[in-house]
Write an enzyme that holds these catalytic residues in place. Structure first.
Site, mmCIF file in Angstrom:
data_model
loop_
_atom_site.group_PDB
_atom_site.id
_atom_site.type_symbol
_atom_site.label_atom_id
_atom_site.label_comp_id
_atom_site.label_asym_id
_atom_site.label_seq_id
_atom_site.Cartn_x
_atom_site.Cartn_y
_atom_site.Cartn_z
ATOM 1 C CG ASN A 87 15.780 17.599 5.697
ATOM 2 O OD1 ASN A 87 16.120 18.200 4.688
ATOM 3 N ND2 ASN A 87 15.047 18.169 6.635
ATOM 4 C CG HIS A 136 5.665 25.588 -2.493
ATOM 5 N ND1 HIS A 136 6.539 26.342 -3.247
ATOM 6 C CD2 HIS A 136 6.289 25.385 -1.313
ATOM 7 C CE1 HIS A 136 7.637 26.564 -2.555
ATOM 8 N NE2 HIS A 136 7.515 25.996 -1.360
ATOM 9 N NE ARG A 139 11.900 21.595 7.612
ATOM 10 C CZ ARG A 139 13.114 21.943 7.936
ATOM 11 N NH1 ARG A 139 13.851 21.164 8.685
ATOM 12 N NH2 ARG A 139 13.604 23.081 7.531
ATOM 13 C CG HIS A 196 -6.265 23.287 8.098
ATOM 14 N ND1 HIS A 196 -6.620 24.230 9.035
ATOM 15 C CD2 HIS A 196 -7.010 23.563 6.995
ATOM 16 C CE1 HIS A 196 -7.537 25.028 8.528
ATOM 17 N NE2 HIS A 196 -7.780 24.659 7.282
ATOM 18 C CD GLU A 225 -11.241 22.953 6.680
ATOM 19 O OE1 GLU A 225 -12.282 23.316 7.246
ATOM 20 O OE2 GLU A 225 -10.355 23.749 6.292
ATOM 21 C CD GLU A 261 9.181 22.558 -1.003
ATOM 22 O OE1 GLU A 261 10.166 22.404 -0.255
ATOM 23 O OE2 GLU A 261 8.869 23.655 -1.517
#
Length: 142
Positions: free
Chosen positions: A60, A7, A11, A76, A119, A56
């Site tokens: 937090n 993956h 964040r 990207h 992109e 992913e």
């Protein structure tokens, strides 16, 4: 040595806003993990039928003061689309800025709510140049 792609992790500051953005691109949530002890949520999203190409989203719960305002250092994500003009119009209609319009009928860039560059590449041959894309200027960074 054999490698398997798992993956790409990014964040995010606002989980729901980012999920909505990636859904606009056509991804769907495939898995979610919440850690009370670690105080984070992981949401895995992928293109339907492509369960080996996850993004992913890491959120937090207590914030992430260390997250830079401009995540340009990331690079990207890239996705192939059936109709780059229709995809960009759909994104624009939903409030997404087209940072690098598909003037060439082939490539465009947008950014997620947390400034991750995405992109978009036209599948197959480039589409013929068309307005408003042909004369549209770049906006911001991509």
């Amino acid at each position: 040595m054999a490698l398997t792609y798992l993956h790409t992790m990014v964040r995010v500051r606002d989980l729901e806003e980012n999920i909505a953005f990636y859904k606009l691109l056509g991804l769907e949530e495939t898995r979610r993990m919440e850690s009370e002890k670690g105080r984070f949520t992981l949401v895995f999203m992928s293109v339907p039928g492509q369960d080996n190409s996850h993004v992913e989203l890491t959120y937090n719960w207590d914030g992430d003061d260390g997250l830079p305002a401009d995540s340009r250092h990331f690079g990207h994500l890239a996705y192939r689309v059936d109709d780059i003009y229709a995809t960009c119009q759909h994104l624009m209609d939903n409030g997404v800025t087209i940072n690098r319009p598909p003037r060439d009928g082939h490539m465009a860039f947008v950014r997620s709510p947390d400034n991750v560059s995405v992109e978009l590449l036209q599948a197959g041959d480039n589409l013929a140049p068309a307005e408003p894309w042909s004369s549209m200027e770049n906006t911001g960074h991509w």
